[in-house]
Scaffold this active site. Sequence first.
Site, PDB file in Angstrom:
ATOM      1  N   LEU A  18       3.791   1.695   4.174  1.00 49.58           N
ATOM      2  CA  LEU A  18       4.295   1.640   2.803  1.00 49.58           C
ATOM      3  C   LEU A  18       4.543   3.044   2.268  1.00 49.58           C
ATOM      4  CD1 LEU A  18       4.824   0.367  -0.007  1.00 49.58           C
ATOM      5  CD2 LEU A  18       2.337   0.310  -0.346  1.00 49.58           C
ATOM      6  N   SER A  19       5.725   3.261   1.686  1.00 46.56           N
ATOM      7  CA  SER A  19       6.064   4.516   1.026  1.00 46.56           C
ATOM      8  C   SER A  19       5.959   5.686   2.017  1.00 46.56           C
ATOM      9  CB  SER A  19       5.168   4.707  -0.197  1.00 46.56           C
ATOM     10  OG  SER A  19       5.642   5.734  -1.017  1.00 46.56           O
TER      11      SER A  19
END
Length: 332
Positions: free
Chosen positions: A158-159
């Site tokens: 994520l990210s």
Amino acid sequence: MKLGFTKSLSGLLKTRRRAARLLEKAWSPLRRKPSRQERPRLQTTAAFGSNPGRLVMKTFVPADLPSKPALVVVLHGCRQTPESLDAASGFSRLARERGFVVLYTQQIHSNNAHKCFNWFRPSEVARDRGEVLSVKQMIDHALKRHRADRTRVYIVGLSAGGAMTGSLVANYPDMFAGAAIVAGMPVGAVRDAMSALRAMKSGATPPSDGWGARIAEISPGRRSWPPISIWQGTADRTVNPANARACVDQWLEANAVDRSSVRVERKPWGELSSWNAGGARRVSLYSIHGMGHGLPVKNRRPARSGSTDPFVLTADISAPVELMRLWRLPRR
């Protein structure tokens, strides 16, 4: 007289002991031992290799692990911890249901003040160096320790973890059977922190020779890659959705797949675009309508502390559950 006093004292002590037992019984529901789910689920492994990136290895291993289990690697985003992400996303719960090992990699404050993986530093994403080598060493250690199936290693990030996921697949494509980049960045988009912030906000500038060239520089001549799904909220104000489209272009070029061969499906949660080659889906884009910056889940679960992870967002689709389907990890 003395005998009477002794009997009275003995009776008083018995009465006090009886009262103490009754009080203990009354309070016992409030003092109950924590249930299995309330106990800490992630175990830290101190020694797993040279660890040049100085990362922390944490795992969840179901009690009734089957032989040759799959391994799912999870990379958190900035200002997250494995514990906060796991509690909100439910990866360890899915592992218990489906019989696989979860490996979390954790960034430390001394590496990055916001605990972001340093996907924008060339020294941290070069093959057999820095943070990517630390993650590879963790995977090798987990595979050996838990006798996991080397042909069933999957990774999701994520990210900043999503950006690092792309770098890991580019460097070690034979290690993974599937990957997911959630609100991430294309590989090789920037070379320092300031340009990373600009690219996240406005969208990374496409290279003159195409995004696929950044992959070819890392693994020249490579034409076969694990299937990759890319996830993006249309209302993301942290990572511009243009970066998800850049990730799509990058992996389509790496797979030599024509972008015009797309199949688009309208869904209650948004839009699914997929590209097939050789009879299999190679690249897919999950565009989540109205979602901000984070990992989509259904029925988001609060963490045991009562707080929730701000980067795990309620949506009409659950990325962890959908990944179980894509990676063929069914319930037992």
